[in-house]
Motif scaffolding. Structure first.
Motif, PDB file in Angstrom:
ATOM      1  N   UNK A   1     -38.326  45.228   6.986  1.00  0.00           N
ATOM      2  CA  UNK A   1     -38.108  43.786   7.113  1.00  0.00           C
ATOM      3  C   UNK A   1     -39.380  43.078   7.573  1.00  0.00           C
ATOM      4  N   UNK A   2     -40.112  43.715   8.460  1.00  0.00           N
ATOM      5  CA  UNK A   2     -41.374  43.136   8.925  1.00  0.00           C
ATOM      6  C   UNK A   2     -42.373  43.040   7.770  1.00  0.00           C
ATOM      7  N   UNK A   3     -42.456  44.091   6.984  1.00  0.00           N
ATOM      8  CA  UNK A   3     -43.361  44.077   5.829  1.00  0.00           C
ATOM      9  C   UNK A   3     -42.934  43.010   4.824  1.00  0.00           C
ATOM     10  N   UNK A   4     -41.624  42.887   4.602  1.00  0.00           N
ATOM     11  CA  UNK A   4     -41.130  41.889   3.658  1.00  0.00           C
ATOM     12  C   UNK A   4     -41.434  40.476   4.149  1.00  0.00           C
ATOM     13  N   UNK A   5     -41.291  40.259   5.440  1.00  0.00           N
ATOM     14  CA  UNK A   5     -41.592  38.937   5.993  1.00  0.00           C
ATOM     15  C   UNK A   5     -43.071  38.617   5.840  1.00  0.00           C
ATOM     16  N   UNK A   6     -43.926  39.610   6.025  1.00  0.00           N
ATOM     17  CA  UNK A   6     -45.366  39.406   5.821  1.00  0.00           C
ATOM     18  C   UNK A   6     -45.658  39.023   4.382  1.00  0.00           C
TER      19      UNK A   6
ATOM     20  N   UNK B   1     -45.921  38.455  -8.042  1.00  0.00           N
ATOM     21  CA  UNK B   1     -46.532  39.498  -7.224  1.00  0.00           C
ATOM     22  C   UNK B   1     -45.755  39.750  -5.943  1.00  0.00           C
ATOM     23  N   UNK B   2     -45.291  38.666  -5.317  1.00  0.00           N
ATOM     24  CA  UNK B   2     -44.504  38.807  -4.095  1.00  0.00           C
ATOM     25  C   UNK B   2     -43.166  39.486  -4.387  1.00  0.00           C
ATOM     26  N   UNK B   3     -42.541  39.080  -5.491  1.00  0.00           N
ATOM     27  CA  UNK B   3     -41.272  39.697  -5.873  1.00  0.00           C
ATOM     28  C   UNK B   3     -41.449  41.189  -6.135  1.00  0.00           C
ATOM     29  N   UNK B   4     -42.536  41.544  -6.794  1.00  0.00           N
ATOM     30  CA  UNK B   4     -42.812  42.964  -7.071  1.00  0.00           C
ATOM     31  C   UNK B   4     -43.063  43.722  -5.767  1.00  0.00           C
ATOM     32  N   UNK B   5     -43.793  43.108  -4.848  1.00  0.00           N
ATOM     33  CA  UNK B   5     -44.080  43.750  -3.559  1.00  0.00           C
ATOM     34  C   UNK B   5     -42.788  43.946  -2.766  1.00  0.00           C
ATOM     35  N   UNK B   6     -41.919  42.946  -2.777  1.00  0.00           N
ATOM     36  CA  UNK B   6     -40.643  43.066  -2.070  1.00  0.00           C
ATOM     37  C   UNK B   6     -39.776  44.169  -2.677  1.00  0.00           C
TER      38      UNK B   6
END
Length: 90
Positions: free
Chosen positions: A80-85, A25-30
């Motif tokens: 980048x901020x969204x990815x870090x979250x 899920x995180x990979x898909x979101x990134x």
């Protein structure tokens, strides 16, 4: 995990940090964030390039270029901020 490591994993190793495995899920979101970011950057480039094409005044053209770069930098920083979250959510 065996096999190839992501650039993020390699960077974390070099910095001495721990690399947390990402969920699917995180990979898909990134990936979605990257896709949206590329689209926003392209849209911004097109918009400012159209303005530049019609601008004859060099001072105004320079201002347009500066604004273009600032907008693109802001888009990338937000991404980048969204990815870090996403990475922080475990």
């Amino acid at each position: 995990m065996s096999g190839m490591k992501s650039a993020y994993d390699l960077a974390m190793e070099r910095l001495g940090g721990e690399s947390n495995e990402l969920t699917d899920g995180q990979k898909a979101a990134l990936s979605e964030i990257d896709t949206k970011t590329k689209a926003k950057v392209a849209e911004t480039e097109i918009m400012f390039d159209q303005q530049l094409a019609t601008e004859a005044d060099p001072a105004k053209a320079a201002m347009i270029l500066q604004t273009r770069q600032q907008q693109i930098a802001r888009i990338k920083a937000d991404a980048e901020e969204k990815k870090e979250n996403v990475r922080q959510k475990a």
